[in-house]
Design an enzyme around this catalytic site. Structure first.
Site, PDB file in Angstrom:
ATOM      1  N   HIS A 119       0.824  -1.220   0.000  1.00  0.00           N
ATOM      2  CA  HIS A 119       0.000   0.000   0.000  1.00  0.00           C
ATOM      3  C   HIS A 119       0.856   1.267   0.000  1.00  0.00           C
ATOM      4  O   HIS A 119       0.321   2.370   0.026  1.00  0.00           O
ATOM      5  CB  HIS A 119      -0.949   0.022   1.204  1.00  0.00           C
ATOM      6  CG  HIS A 119      -1.984  -1.067   1.168  1.00  0.00           C
ATOM      7  ND1 HIS A 119      -2.857  -1.218   0.110  1.00  0.00           N
ATOM      8  CD2 HIS A 119      -2.270  -2.069   2.034  1.00  0.00           C
ATOM      9  CE1 HIS A 119      -3.646  -2.269   0.335  1.00  0.00           C
ATOM     10  NE2 HIS A 119      -3.308  -2.801   1.495  1.00  0.00           N
ATOM     11  N   ASP A 145      -2.833 -10.496  -2.771  1.00  0.00           N
ATOM     12  CA  ASP A 145      -3.360 -10.068  -1.477  1.00  0.00           C
ATOM     13  C   ASP A 145      -4.842  -9.704  -1.687  1.00  0.00           C
ATOM     14  O   ASP A 145      -5.259  -9.346  -2.775  1.00  0.00           O
ATOM     15  CB  ASP A 145      -2.579  -8.831  -1.019  1.00  0.00           C
ATOM     16  CG  ASP A 145      -2.900  -8.409   0.400  1.00  0.00           C
ATOM     17  OD1 ASP A 145      -2.107  -8.730   1.292  1.00  0.00           O
ATOM     18  OD2 ASP A 145      -3.947  -7.742   0.609  1.00  0.00           O
ATOM     19  N   HIS A 192      -6.430  -7.227  -0.512  1.00  0.00           N
ATOM     20  CA  HIS A 192      -6.615  -5.791  -0.686  1.00  0.00           C
ATOM     21  C   HIS A 192      -5.975  -5.340  -1.988  1.00  0.00           C
ATOM     22  O   HIS A 192      -4.958  -5.895  -2.404  1.00  0.00           O
ATOM     23  CB  HIS A 192      -5.980  -5.027   0.486  1.00  0.00           C
ATOM     24  CG  HIS A 192      -6.560  -5.384   1.820  1.00  0.00           C
ATOM     25  ND1 HIS A 192      -6.016  -6.371   2.611  1.00  0.00           N
ATOM     26  CD2 HIS A 192      -7.635  -4.901   2.479  1.00  0.00           C
ATOM     27  CE1 HIS A 192      -6.733  -6.468   3.729  1.00  0.00           C
ATOM     28  NE2 HIS A 192      -7.731  -5.590   3.670  1.00  0.00           N
ATOM     29  N   ASP A 200      -4.570 -12.850   2.851  1.00  0.00           N
ATOM     30  CA  ASP A 200      -5.828 -12.495   3.522  1.00  0.00           C
ATOM     31  C   ASP A 200      -7.070 -12.830   2.690  1.00  0.00           C
ATOM     32  O   ASP A 200      -8.170 -12.453   3.065  1.00  0.00           O
ATOM     33  CB  ASP A 200      -5.825 -11.021   3.954  1.00  0.00           C
ATOM     34  CG  ASP A 200      -5.120 -10.120   2.964  1.00  0.00           C
ATOM     35  OD1 ASP A 200      -4.840 -10.576   1.840  1.00  0.00           O
ATOM     36  OD2 ASP A 200      -4.850  -8.952   3.314  1.00  0.00           O
TER      37      ASP A 200
HETATM   38 ZN   LIG Z   1      -4.196  -7.240   2.470  1.00  0.00          ZN
HETATM   39 ZN   LIG Z   2      -4.171  -7.568  -4.575  1.00  0.00          ZN
END
Ligand SMILES: [Zn+2]
Ligand SMILES: [Zn+2]
Ligand SMILES: [Zn+2]
Lengths: 572, 438
Positions: B112, B151, B153, B240
């Site tokens: 991120h 991931d 996210h 995740d």
């Molecule tokens: Zn994540």
């Molecule tokens: Zn991703």
């Protein structure tokens, strides 16, 4: 007085040590087909006319189990393993009678799937029918919860000579190593038991009522009785004996590289302020990676008797040995022959050495003297390169905290202690080739036996506590206790020390001599859904290898006797 | 002795003494049970699986990727340099051909973290994959790189860093941004004008299970990678998407992650998120290591794994199919878009707000990219935060033409220092980083 005895591959060394000197020493040939006989012969040599009550103890280091494993002379043993999910347990097979059974425990020690008693009962009758008497039982994560191993053992009952549980042998994680360790301990048990019985009975017959200790791979001792439970701990005690024998001469302030230059190999170890460095997981022998606590040793295939030849215009020394040096009647030239050519040794046939070196000199386009120097330097360089590799290996061991990584502690020995046959000559050359301080261990011929004699009891206890589950267990000590929420790492260390003390005293250690230390002390807060639910605590404590204190002055006396001087034959 | 087909490197750095805060998901305990499982399975003893100690990334490594405001030490700690360094170590071992593949099982994560860094967002401070990739480009002349972010996210940081780079294919597979942090990663986010189509977003519906993930892999990710022909495939291996993860809503499994790894065959995998620390991470990580090494992972499973119970609905499967069809559409459009944009030399502006949730900072950015026929063009970012920091950052891309490079220096030297606290220049053609300050 203490007796130290090291049964080596070719000969057995024994010393009788008084408060401040070596009183007697002897060497008898090792009879591999009857190890006990040579132990007895060696003991006889040094105890003649000595009143038995004056001998405090005898410490034996034996190659019995090492040889049995390397030569594959082990008893038919069955392994029952309960892996649960993960790596295919078939890949970890150690023997023909290897059975994978149901049951699963997770990393926190929770039961995921129970064992199936019917399956074990069936297996039990099958093993009985096949006449198998030795069984190892190993579960994944059994050191976090030994329940399944014990349940399986209970179903097997008393119908086997020996049922060994994986969780009793080490508190370290590694299911494959636990399998190998349990297998080896179970499979050498019968042969070791024979030796054990012979020692006991003969001592009794001779009226010698002295406590017997056995040297372990970690350079510490255990009582003869304790060794019967885990005979695998005696493997590689030979190299450990030599390292322990060098201890009195190592610097207290610095780090030391110990080189034991033998016939075919050079064995290396590291001492840190006179304490030998241990292998973090366990030793490796005969293709088995184990959880057996041992000194961190490294062996390279070059020694005094290594075969010297020329390959593609390049000098090649070892690995391997065709026999003794040509000076002593061997078939091929060796580094020892190079020393003869250089006139450094003269107790053999120097002309034979020259004959051997001539073709090497011709192939290398050098004079005889030049090539002898070259062979000698090359051997020294190989040893130094091996040492550098071992040190690099030790220093590149990963660490798992930011602090440790940034501190970056590195082993950097400043001195070398050399022992073994050609020690003095190599020491001289190694000193010229490096910046190290190089010393020869005095009386290196019996350093191994002295090392065995002076070694203290060592021990280790692993404790695992989980306050969310409310348990503290030390599987190796058959210890289990319920704990409350307030139990923390300080309580855990105190408890581990208590367990360690009891264990050592049971194994014959003297309480005043116990130098206990913490090896691992970590505590994690367990958080679930943003709330702290407990502590996960892992403790490891040990008594580290070292010398018995009342004999520590012996180093001084050994320094003052030159190797050529004859030892007193009779007692003072 | 047990040995494996594919030589595999592993850096394991659980940072057992580092946490964002005591009860934060990024805390000391996160990889504890993974360590237990990896050790107990004996994976590190296997011949062909080699554990390496992580190197520390350097400030210079960080400066190849980020503009840290006001400076590096204000926004990162040693832990971040070790984590990025662990990825770098694996990258070096792979490029040196000491191993065929590698896995940096490290924390803290990084996907991120964007090009400009004012603080931490989504638990990330610096982008560990980008730091590794740019180091490898500098040291080993690696050119085309594919980064596949698995991931849960959206990997918005990595997307931001490679938004204008046509030589980096960034594919992010994640839970639909309408239902999860950071709320971005929609199909129409395809990359900047010079790199349109080399950013691929695959927003999957909640409750997508193994079938959906593997369908996406086979029908979008693998064909796209096949077209792109990267020199290096990197996997941001966040975990995740697991059915037990406490902060997401997907139904992926250890078997699924291992199978995805087997089919994707990344050269380098880097751990990102994953917060089901007891019931998912130990098994996923063991599965990924075994899959990388070419071992049979069929017996690796979570204690409560029941594939039927987590299977996606027919409706979800339909939605996944539609997303994949859209993605392939975008992929086909990319080259034409890039051609068209680069043909006309012009300035493209985008204004946006970036929120640093971990550190609670709001940043507004005015980004200006100048397209060029001969290179991917100079980028300038005017960035200001609600804390009052105002900086100008100029990025000259790795393969900038001379003209663009000169333009970059003109922008840097010509900017009025009275308007900014600092002015930065990142010249990737000469691996230089310059700062002007008051
Ligand atoms: Zn994540
Ligand atoms: Zn991703
Ligand atoms: Zn240009």
């Amino acid at each position: 007085m203490i007796i130290g005895l090291d049964v080596g591959g070719t000969h057995t060394d024994v010393v009788l040590i008084g408060q401040d000197c070596i009183l007697r020493q002897a060497k008898v040939p090792t009879n591999t087909s009857n190890l006990f006989d040579c132990v007895w012969a060696a003991l006889d040599e040094v105890t003649r006319d000595v009143p038995p009550e004056e001998i405090e103890r005898a410490v034996l280091s034996t190659t019995l189990t090492t040889n049995a494993i390397i030569e594959g002379k082990m008893e038919k043993t069955a392994m029952i393993v309960s892996p649960g999910p993960g790596i295919d347990a078939e890949l970890l097979r150690t023997c023909t009678h290897y059975f994978i059974v149901s049951g699963s425990i997770d990393h926190r020690g929770r039961e995921i799937q129970p064992i199936n008693p019917v399956e074990i009962e069936g297996l039990s009758s099958k093993l009985k029918a096949e006449g198998i008497e030795h069984v190892g039982v190993v579960g994944k994560f059994s050191v976090r919860n030994p329940k399944h191993e014990i349940q399986i053992g209970e179903i097997l009952g008393d119908s086997f000579t020996n049922v060994l549980y994986g969780h009793r042998l080490s508190g370290n994680l590694s299911f494959p190593r636990r399998i190998a360790t349990t297998y080896l301990n179970a499979a050498v048990h019968p042969i070791y038991k024979g030796f054990f019985k012979a020692v006991k009975e003969s001592l009794k017959k001779k009226g010698l009522n002295i406590p017997i200790y056995i040297l372990k791979a970690d350079g510490g001792t255990m009582s003869l009785e304790a060794s019967l439970f885990c005979p695998g701990e005696t493997i590689l005690s030979g190299p450990a004996a030599s390292v322990m024998g060098s201890l009195p001469f190592a610097s207290l302030e610095e780090e030391t590289l110990v080189l034991d230059i033998g016939g075919t190999t050079t064995d290396m170890a590291i001492l840190i302020h006179r304490v030998p460095l241990l292998d973090p997981v366990g030793c490796e022998l005969g293709g088995y990676k184990t959880l057996i606590r041992s000194l961190k040793t490294y062996s390279i295939g070059v020694g005094g008797d290594s075969t010297v030849r020329v390959l593609d215009g390049k000098l090649k020394i070892g690995p391997g040995r065709d026999g003794p040096a040509m000076a002593y009647g061997g078939p091929t030239p060796t580094p020892t022959d190079a020393l003869f050519v250089l006139g450094k040794i003269n107790n053999g046939d120097a002309q034979a050495s020259q004959r051997g070196m001539e073709p090497i000199a011709a192939a290398m386009g050098m004079t005889l003297e030049e090539v002898a120097n070259e062979v000698f330097d090359h051997a020294c360089q190989m040893i130094l390169n091996g040492a550098a590799k071992m040190i690099e290996d030790i220093n590149s061991k990963p660490v798992y905290t930011v602090q440790e990584l940034l501190e970056g502690y590195q082993v950097q020995p400043q001195e070398i202690l050399v022992l073994g046959g050609p020690a003095p000559y190599f020491a001289f050359r190694l000193a010229a080739l490096t910046d190290f301080q190089v010393h020869v261990v005095p009386q290196w011929q019996v350093a191994n036996a002295v090392g065995a004699a002076l070694a203290k009891n060592t021990s280790e206890v692993t404790l695992f506590a989980d306050t969310e589950r409310g348990i503290a267990i030390a599987p190796g000590e058959k210890f289990y206790r319920q704990i409350d929420k307030n139990f923390d790492r300080n309580d855990a260390v105190a408890l581990a020390y208590e367990l360690l003390k009891n264990k050592c005293i049971k194994e014959g250690a003297v309480e005043s001599e116990l130098e206990m230390e913490v090896l691992e002390n970590v505590q994690f807060n367990m958080v679930r859904d943003f709330y702290t639910t407990g502590r996960n605590i892992r403790i490891k404590v040990q008594v580290k290898p070292g010398m018995v204190s009342e004999y520590k002055d012996i180093a001084a006396s050994m320094f003052h006797v030159s190797p050529s001087q004859k030892m007193p034959e009779k007692m003072r | 002795m047990l040995s494996v087909k594919t030589k595999t490197g592993l850096v394991f750095f659980p940072a057992f003494d580092w946490a964002i805060s005591a009860t934060h998901p990024e805390r000391e305990e996160r990889l504890l049970y993974t360590q237990d499982q990896v050790f107990e399975e004996g994976l590190l003893d296997i011949d062909g699986i080699i554990e390496y100690k992580p190197d520390l990334a350097t400030i210079q490594d960080v400066r190849r990727v980020h503009f840290c405001v006001p400076d590096e030490w204000s926004v990162l700690t040693e832990s971040h340099l070790i984590s990025a360094g662990g990825a770098k170590t694996i990258g070096m071992q792979v490029l040196e051909k000491n191993v065929e593949r590698g896995f940096a099982l490290v924390r803290p994560p990084g996907h991120h973290a964007m090009r400009v860094v004012h603080g931490a967002r989504g638990f990330c401070n610096i982008n560990i994959e980008a730091i590794m990739v740019e180091y490898l480009r500098e040291a080993y002349k690696v050119d085309r790189v594919a980064i596949v972010d698995t991931d849960c996210h959206h990997g918005d940081g990595t997307q931001d860093i490679y938004w204008h780079d046509p030589d980096t294919l960034f594919i992010s597979l994640h839970q639909d941004g309408r239902t999860l942090y950071p709320g971005t990663g929609f199909g129409y986010e395809m990359g900047g004008p010079s790199a349109a189509g080399t950013t691929i977003n695959i927003p999957l519906p909640p409750q997508t299970s193994e079938e959906g993930f593997l369908y996406t892999l086979d029908n979008a990710i693998l064909p796209i990678i096949n077209d792109f022909k990267p020199d290096l495939i990197v996997n941001s291996a966040g975990q995740d998407n697991h059915y037990t993860d406490p902060i997401t809503n997907m139904n992926f499994s250890a078997q699924g992650y291992a199978e995805l790894t087997r089919r994707l065959k990344p050269h380098i995998a880097v751990l990102e998120g994953g917060y089901s620390i007891e019931t998912a991470l130990p098994y996923i990580n063991v599965g990924i290591i075994m899959a990388l090494a070419g071992m049979d992972f069929s017996k690796v499973r979570e204690p409560d794994y029941r594939p039927q119970r987590i299977r996606q609905t027919a409706d979800t499967a339909e939605q996944v199919k539609r997303v994949v069809a859209d993605v392939m559409d975008c992929w086909e459009k990319g080259p034409r878009l890039r051609e068209r944009n680069r043909a006309e030399k012009k300035s493209h502006k985008r204004e946006r707000a970036v929120f640093y949730d971990t550190d609670n900072i709001l940043e507004t950015q005015m980004e200006e990219q100048r397209t060029c026929r001969d290179c991917s063009g100079v980028l300038s970012i005017d960035s200001e935060t609600d804390r009052g920091h105002h900086v100008l950052a100029i990025h000259i891309p790795r393969k900038a033409c001379n003209e663009c490079r000169e333009l970059g220096y003109q922008l840097y030297d010509g900017a009025n220092l009275r308007s900014y606290h600092q002015i930065f220049l990142q010249d990737r053609t000469h691996d230089q980083y310059l700062v002007r300050r008051n």
